[in-house]
Scaffold this active site. Structure first.
Site, PDB file in Angstrom:
ATOM      1  N   LYS A  36     -40.225  -1.061  14.078  1.00 28.53           N
ATOM      2  CA  LYS A  36     -40.004  -2.371  14.700  1.00 28.53           C
ATOM      3  C   LYS A  36     -40.442  -3.487  13.738  1.00 28.53           C
ATOM      4  CE  LYS A  36     -41.426  -5.051  18.759  1.00 28.53           C
ATOM      5  NZ  LYS A  36     -42.348  -5.106  19.911  1.00 28.53           N
ATOM      6  N   ARG A  70     -42.470 -15.494  27.643  1.00 32.19           N
ATOM      7  CA  ARG A  70     -43.095 -14.492  26.785  1.00 32.19           C
ATOM      8  C   ARG A  70     -44.552 -14.862  26.507  1.00 32.19           C
ATOM      9  NH1 ARG A  70     -39.472 -11.302  23.810  1.00 32.19           N
ATOM     10  NH2 ARG A  70     -40.552 -11.514  21.805  1.00 32.19           N
ATOM     11  N   CYS A  86     -36.504  -8.055  27.731  1.00 32.41           N
ATOM     12  CA  CYS A  86     -35.738  -7.916  26.480  1.00 32.41           C
ATOM     13  C   CYS A  86     -36.512  -6.987  25.557  1.00 32.41           C
ATOM     14  CB  CYS A  86     -35.592  -9.257  25.766  1.00 32.41           C
ATOM     15  SG  CYS A  86     -35.608 -10.707  26.830  1.00 32.41           S
ATOM     16  N   SER A  87     -35.835  -5.974  25.030  1.00 35.62           N
ATOM     17  CA  SER A  87     -36.532  -5.053  24.130  1.00 35.62           C
ATOM     18  C   SER A  87     -35.519  -4.183  23.387  1.00 35.62           C
ATOM     19  CB  SER A  87     -37.534  -4.190  24.919  1.00 35.62           C
ATOM     20  OG  SER A  87     -38.404  -3.517  24.037  1.00 35.62           O
ATOM     21  N   GLU A 148     -29.735  -8.398  15.947  1.00 36.05           N
ATOM     22  CA  GLU A 148     -29.513  -7.355  16.944  1.00 36.05           C
ATOM     23  C   GLU A 148     -28.076  -7.320  17.445  1.00 36.05           C
ATOM     24  OE1 GLU A 148     -33.873  -7.517  19.132  1.00 36.05           O
ATOM     25  OE2 GLU A 148     -32.221  -8.611  20.074  1.00 36.05           O
TER      26      GLU A 148
END
Length: 227
Positions: A36, A70, A86-87, A148
């Site tokens: 990540k 967040r 979201c991930s 992404e």
């Protein structure tokens, strides 16, 4: 690649940087894996490193959307307002399954529990609706960013919430009118919203919101929207 100093970052969030994300090409074909951390460094993004992600839009039975802010501990876009969850799916067997995006849906279940405390049995896989995919790229700061292909997932369900403060600063259910106001405030710089949420909200969300009981007409698993 220069070593990035993470000493000043939140310890729990730094540990998550070791998770293995799924590397893809621009057509969402898996081409490898990487941490990540490496996936979110602008230095790598500038070289084309692209990974698979998802965005969950969770509505209650009153058709209000769960928004989250967040946590300030987050490494990318800390304190920004965004959609429900979201991930990323990870490079583990259950989350690699591509048939009907089952791997992404399992990842969504996992993160809804981790971020918002929603028990998995409250969001069964068959009630997570995969609509389409969005490609985007955005810098968070001088070091970190996002690049992404984002699976857009809709869920309409009353759930119990128990947010993890390390992930979520605040959350609340909002109406369509309140989202429109949020977009106006974001455009004027009054509040900050994540780039993926802005893209999806401006291009698709309001139209889809009007048709929560008829989402099948918007399902497009072939196209990757490049906005």
């Amino acid at each position: 690649m220069p070593e990035i100093n993470t000493d000043h970052l939140d310890e729990q969030q730094v540990q998550l940087l070791a998770e293995m994300c799924i590397l893809i090409d621009e057509n969402d074909n898996k081409i490898g894996v990487d941490t990540k951390k490496n996936c979110h460094l602008n230095a790598n993004i500038d070289k084309g490193l692209l990974h698979r992600a998802f965005s969950v839009f969770l509505f209650n039975t009153e058709n209000k959307l769960l928004l989250q802010q967040r946590s300030d501990a987050k490494i990318t876009f800390p304190g920004y307002f965004t959609n429900s969850c979201c991930s990323h799916p990870l490079n583990v067997p259950g989350e690699l399954e591509e048939n009907n995006a089952m791997g992404v849906k399992r990842a969504a279940q996992r993160r809804l529990k981790a971020e918002l405390g929603i028990p998995k049995e409250q969001v069964p896989l068959e009630e997570i609706n995969y609509l389409t995919r969005i490609y985007y790229k955005a810098q968070s700061d001088g070091i970190w960013g996002e690049h992404e292909i984002d699976y857009v997932l809709f869920v309409r369900k009353d759930v119990t919430l128990s947010p993890d403060p390390n992930e979520v600063k605040s959350c609340c259910y909002v109406s369509k009118e309140e989202v429109k106001e949020l977009l106006i405030k974001a455009a004027s710089g009054e509040v900050q919203i994540t780039p993926w949420f802005r893209i999806i909200a401006e291009a698709f969300l309001l139209k889809w919101w009007d048709n929560l009981s008829q989402l099948k007409q918007f399902v497009d698993h072939e196209k990757i929207h490049r906005i």
